[in-house]
Design an enzyme around this catalytic site. Sequence first.
Site, PDB file in Angstrom:
ATOM      1  N   SER A  21       0.850  -1.181   0.000  1.00  0.00           N
ATOM      2  CA  SER A  21       0.000   0.000   0.000  1.00  0.00           C
ATOM      3  C   SER A  21       0.887   1.234   0.000  1.00  0.00           C
ATOM      4  CB  SER A  21      -0.907  -0.015   1.231  1.00  0.00           C
ATOM      5  OG  SER A  21      -1.688   1.153   1.278  1.00  0.00           O
ATOM      6  N   GLY A  39      -0.200   4.457  -0.072  1.00  0.00           N
ATOM      7  CA  GLY A  39      -0.963   5.642   0.315  1.00  0.00           C
ATOM      8  C   GLY A  39      -1.658   6.264  -0.883  1.00  0.00           C
ATOM      9  N   GLY A  67      -1.471   4.702  -4.491  1.00  0.00           N
ATOM     10  CA  GLY A  67      -2.103   3.451  -4.883  1.00  0.00           C
ATOM     11  C   GLY A  67      -1.431   2.223  -4.319  1.00  0.00           C
ATOM     12  N   GLY A  73      -6.882   1.613   4.647  1.00  0.00           N
ATOM     13  CA  GLY A  73      -6.158   0.354   4.474  1.00  0.00           C
ATOM     14  C   GLY A  73      -7.040  -0.858   4.703  1.00  0.00           C
ATOM     15  N   ASP A  74      -7.966  -0.756   5.656  1.00  0.00           N
ATOM     16  CA  ASP A  74      -8.875  -1.869   5.922  1.00  0.00           C
ATOM     17  C   ASP A  74      -9.852  -2.062   4.757  1.00  0.00           C
ATOM     18  OD1 ASP A  74      -7.632  -2.107   8.396  1.00  0.00           O
ATOM     19  OD2 ASP A  74      -9.076  -0.777   9.364  1.00  0.00           O
TER      20      ASP A  74
END
Length: 314
Positions: A221, A223, A226, A252-253
């Site tokens: 990830s 941020g 992408g 993120g989840d």
Amino acid sequence: MILTVTLNTALDLTYSVPALVPHSSHRVTDLSERPGGKGLNVARVLTALGHDTVVTGFAGGATGTVLRDLLAALPRQSGTLTDALVPVSGDTRRTLAVVDAATGDTTQFNEAGPHVTADEWTALLGTYAELLKTADAVALCGSLPPGIHVGAYGELVRLARTAGVPVLLDTSGEPLRRGIAARPDLIKPNADELAQLTGSREPLRATRDARRRGAHGVIASLGPDGMLAVTPDGVWRASPPAPVKGNPTGAGDSAVAGLLSGLAESLSWPDRLRRAVALSTATVLAPTAGDFDRTAYEELLPRVAIEEHAAGAA
């Protein structure tokens, strides 16, 4: 059914203040509380996507009771959400987020969580083994509460693999290092977690290194930039159509939910990544932290850019 495991559930409290000023008193203009912990957040998004989801992990004490009551009161989604949390004698932790309305910044305070006994861990393993019998995929998410051995996620990964259930691991630090050695199907570290694991901040090099350590697929990830995926089938970069402003809490989840639902539906890697990036971006845009803006998600989904790296890059 998709199973999510949150060993360190939390009651998430969010305070909004006009401006956060250290060493001063504040008047709270808005307060919200919701069942939290990474796996519960993932489950909430999965149900909104239409997947029947079961949550397990630990909950205890007065805070645990409030968490479970809030979980039961969540609005009905297109999928179902079933509570299979294991009771513990200790009190479920709280997390406190203070949102500065003037800047939009969020300051987070996270408690450690209850001490989990050996008997309580054994009870969780029994519940987990039963749930794996009907699971299409499983996500292992978040920090470990006190009392749980650092190799716990490795143990849970091995049980899932023995049961033939695809498993995604989303944690950090030593639990990630131990868990990745058990060869999960997928891990989703952010840039900092990836650097801690591999010692490199160059995304492609670090992601390849993480895969060599045992994960079948690694989704880094990045941020607002992408995601980068290194998988047995190839290497892809997925990017949102444009930078967005908002609250990144829970983004993120939501990405994990996108990846896990795509895995359960046997989507192609580009389609999984498209869904994960669109959901993550739509979560940043949502007015309530941790939710996703469905209209924004549906508009973003076809616009996520996918770049495939040269064959053999994995």
